[in-house]
Structures are given as structure tokens and as C-alpha cells.
Design an enzyme around this catalytic site. Structure first.
Site, PDB file in Angstrom:
ATOM      1  N   SER A 104      54.822  44.923 -14.206  1.00 32.22           N
ATOM      2  CA  SER A 104      54.547  43.591 -14.741  1.00 32.22           C
ATOM      3  C   SER A 104      53.109  43.192 -14.438  1.00 32.22           C
ATOM      4  CB  SER A 104      55.503  42.568 -14.132  1.00 32.22           C
ATOM      5  OG  SER A 104      55.140  41.260 -14.536  1.00 32.22           O
ATOM      6  N   HIS A 126      54.450  45.848 -18.826  1.00 33.33           N
ATOM      7  CA  HIS A 126      55.205  44.636 -19.145  1.00 33.33           C
ATOM      8  C   HIS A 126      54.255  43.439 -19.153  1.00 33.33           C
ATOM      9  CE1 HIS A 126      59.061  42.562 -19.585  1.00 33.33           C
ATOM     10  NE2 HIS A 126      58.564  41.610 -18.791  1.00 33.33           N
ATOM     11  N   ASP A 178      53.990  39.518 -19.646  1.00 32.21           N
ATOM     12  CA  ASP A 178      54.716  38.242 -19.683  1.00 32.21           C
ATOM     13  C   ASP A 178      53.872  37.140 -20.312  1.00 32.21           C
ATOM     14  OD1 ASP A 178      57.234  38.840 -18.289  1.00 32.21           O
ATOM     15  OD2 ASP A 178      55.939  39.268 -16.581  1.00 32.21           O
ATOM     16  N   MET A 233      53.868  33.139 -21.097  1.00 38.37           N
ATOM     17  CA  MET A 233      54.522  31.882 -20.709  1.00 38.37           C
ATOM     18  C   MET A 233      53.765  30.699 -21.291  1.00 38.37           C
ATOM     19  SD  MET A 233      55.179  32.703 -16.689  1.00 38.37           S
ATOM     20  CE  MET A 233      55.606  34.349 -16.139  1.00 38.37           C
ATOM     21  N   HIS A 251      56.939  40.269 -23.387  1.00 33.57           N
ATOM     22  CA  HIS A 251      58.085  39.407 -23.105  1.00 33.57           C
ATOM     23  C   HIS A 251      57.664  37.965 -23.369  1.00 33.57           C
ATOM     24  CE1 HIS A 251      61.006  37.847 -19.738  1.00 33.57           C
ATOM     25  NE2 HIS A 251      61.365  37.435 -20.942  1.00 33.57           N
ATOM     26  N   MET A 271      58.210  34.397 -23.184  1.00 32.73           N
ATOM     27  CA  MET A 271      58.939  33.305 -22.545  1.00 32.73           C
ATOM     28  C   MET A 271      58.375  31.992 -23.075  1.00 32.73           C
ATOM     29  SD  MET A 271      59.361  34.746 -18.658  1.00 32.73           S
ATOM     30  CE  MET A 271      57.901  35.768 -18.622  1.00 32.73           C
ATOM     31  N   MET A 282      67.600  39.165 -17.312  1.00 28.33           N
ATOM     32  CA  MET A 282      66.787  38.594 -16.247  1.00 28.33           C
ATOM     33  C   MET A 282      67.634  38.461 -14.977  1.00 28.33           C
ATOM     34  SD  MET A 282      63.740  38.155 -17.425  1.00 28.33           S
ATOM     35  CE  MET A 282      63.127  37.275 -15.977  1.00 28.33           C
ATOM     36  N   GLY A 324      59.548  32.812 -14.879  1.00 27.53           N
ATOM     37  CA  GLY A 324      58.440  31.883 -14.720  1.00 27.53           C
ATOM     38  C   GLY A 324      57.495  32.237 -13.598  1.00 27.53           C
ATOM     39  N   GLY A 365      57.616  37.621  -7.741  1.00 29.08           N
ATOM     40  CA  GLY A 365      57.915  37.654  -6.319  1.00 29.08           C
ATOM     41  C   GLY A 365      59.231  37.045  -5.901  1.00 29.08           C
ATOM     42  N   ASP A 409      64.670  42.726 -15.274  1.00 33.66           N
ATOM     43  CA  ASP A 409      63.433  42.140 -14.762  1.00 33.66           C
ATOM     44  C   ASP A 409      63.776  41.109 -13.698  1.00 33.66           C
ATOM     45  OD1 ASP A 409      60.954  40.999 -14.317  1.00 33.66           O
ATOM     46  OD2 ASP A 409      60.602  40.389 -16.380  1.00 33.66           O
ATOM     47  N   GLY A 410      63.241  41.329 -12.482  1.00 29.98           N
ATOM     48  CA  GLY A 410      63.417  40.344 -11.419  1.00 29.98           C
ATOM     49  C   GLY A 410      63.913  40.953 -10.130  1.00 29.98           C
ATOM     50  N   GLY A 411      63.071  40.947  -9.102  1.00 33.77           N
ATOM     51  CA  GLY A 411      63.493  41.432  -7.797  1.00 33.77           C
ATOM     52  C   GLY A 411      63.658  42.933  -7.716  1.00 33.77           C
ATOM     53  N   GLY A 461      57.266  44.170 -10.387  1.00 37.82           N
ATOM     54  CA  GLY A 461      56.073  43.342 -10.248  1.00 37.82           C
ATOM     55  C   GLY A 461      55.428  43.444  -8.897  1.00 37.82           C
TER      56      GLY A 461
END
Length: 214
Positions: A7, A32, A34, A36, A64, A66, A135, A140, A143, A173-175, A195
Site C-alpha cells: 500500500s 495498491h 488508495d 480518499m 482502491h 474510497m 476490508m 481511511g 497502521g 486489506d487491513g492489519g 502497508g
């Protein structure tokens, strides 16, 4: 083979070109990207000029979106160099139309779901999707810690795709970290967005090898 998409949100913004090259050398499959808008998510990030530059690098770009009403900008991001364009099911009243537009522009069409969004929101558009993004944090900010309940959601999405006979990529995506990757791939994920854990790793290549190995 599990694919890894770093990311760009977690990269060193002063050296984006070097960071992209570093991820490519480390064995990443996609970049990736992002986007926003400060409305759909409480943050702002990259736009078209940065994408145009990133798309000239060595990695295909997974965009992506968002953003609210993403269909307004699908054509612009596709023509700026995206290989994949993903829109959120929650962000548009005309999801199938948005997915069809992405494909018409020559990109793979992705649909994303926030952690609290049920799978039924995409069940009837899977034939128009080349990728489903689950997700595992609220979008948004980078970390964040993986929301544990989303692991079962990945497994449920895997089962739904299999029942539908879909060959869509199942992206998460996430963690994502070396510690969490095995449970995500075991649940059925085929592409992981990494990320802060990846960009902060002392050895990016070793991190990516570990994540791909599950």
C-alpha cells in the site's frame, strides 16, 4: 500463489519512485493505490497526477477508490494507468453500472466491502467482478489492527465465490503482517495488501516471501 500488493499510503512520500522500485525488487505483484476523498472516509490521499507517475513504474497499479459516487472518476483513473479499479459497494447506488464501466475501460473490476457490510451487498454482482476486496479494518488510515471477526467474513466470501463459480481475486486489506497472513490465506484470500508492516520491515523481500508462504 498468494499475491502481495504494498500500500503506497505507507511509503516514504519524499521518495515514492524509490519506494516503488524497492517493493518491485522485493517481489511485490501489484502496487495498491488508495484514493480518499475526505467524505467516504475521513482522510485525503492521492489523485490522478500521482497515479500517472506511479503507473510508469515496474508494478501494475491496483487502485482502491474510497470515494463517494466513484463512477464519476472511473474513466479518469483507468486512463491514468490503473490495471485494477475497485469501488465500494457502500459508495454507489449503481454498483453494477460502475463495475461495467471499469471493464469497458479495459481494467479489472473490483468491489470492496467495509468490515460491517454484509456479503449480500455483492452477491448479485459477482458475475461483473474480477476482484472482491474484504476490508479487515475500517478504511481511511494505515497502521490499524486487524478486526478478528473479519477472518470469518473472508471464509464466508470464499464460499460465496466458490458457489457462484467465480474466479475473482479475493483481496484482503487491513492489519496484514507476517503474523496475520497465515490465517487470512487459510480463510481463502488470494491477494494481501500490506502497508505499514511491510514498509517498516527491515527486509521487505523476506516479509513478502513469508506472507506468500502463508
Amino acid at each position: 500463489m498468494i499475491k502481495v500488493a504494498p500500500s503506497l499510503l505507507s511509503a516514504n512520500f519524499l521518495n515514492l519512485g524509490a519506494e516503488i522500485d524497492r517493493m518491485a525488487r522485493a517481489g511485490a505483484d501489484y502496487l495498491h493505490f488508495d484514493v480518499m476523498d475526505g467524505c467516504f472516509v475521513p482522510n485525503l490521499s492521492f489523485g490522478l497526477p500521482v497515479l500517472e507517475a506511479a503507473a510508469k513504474g515496474p508494478l501494475p497499479v491496483d487502485v482502491h477508490l474510497m470515494i463517494d459516487r466513484p463512477e464519476r472518476y472511473v474513466r479518469d483513473f483507468a486512463r491514468a494507468g490503473a490495471r485494477i479499479v475497485t469501488v465500494h459497494a457502500e459508495a454507489t447506488a449503481h454498483l453494477r453500472r460502475a463495475l461495467d464501466l471499469i471493464r469497458q475501460e479495459g481494467c479489472l473490476a473490483g468491489v470492496a466491502l467495509n468490515p460491517g457490510t454484509p456479503l449480500s451487498c455483492v452477491e448479485y454482482v459477482l458475475d461483473a467482478a474480477d476482484l472482491v476486496l474484504v476490508m479487515t479494518v475500517n478504511p481511511g488510515f494505515g497502521g490499524q489492527k486487524l478486526i478478528a471477526a473479519c477472518v470469518r467474513k473472508i471464509a464466508d466470501m470464499r464460499a460465496l465465490l466458490d458457489r457462484a463459480g467465480s474466479s475473482a481475486i479475493l483481496e484482503v486489506d487491513g492489519g496484514v503482517s507476517e503474523r496475520t497472513a497465515p490465517q487470512l490465506t487459510e480463510a481463502g484470500a488470494t491477494m494481501l495488501v500490506a502497508g505499514s508492516a511491510l514498509f517498516g520491515a527491515p527486509d521487505a523481500a523476506a516479509f513478502i516471501r513469508a506472507v506468500k508462504a502463508g
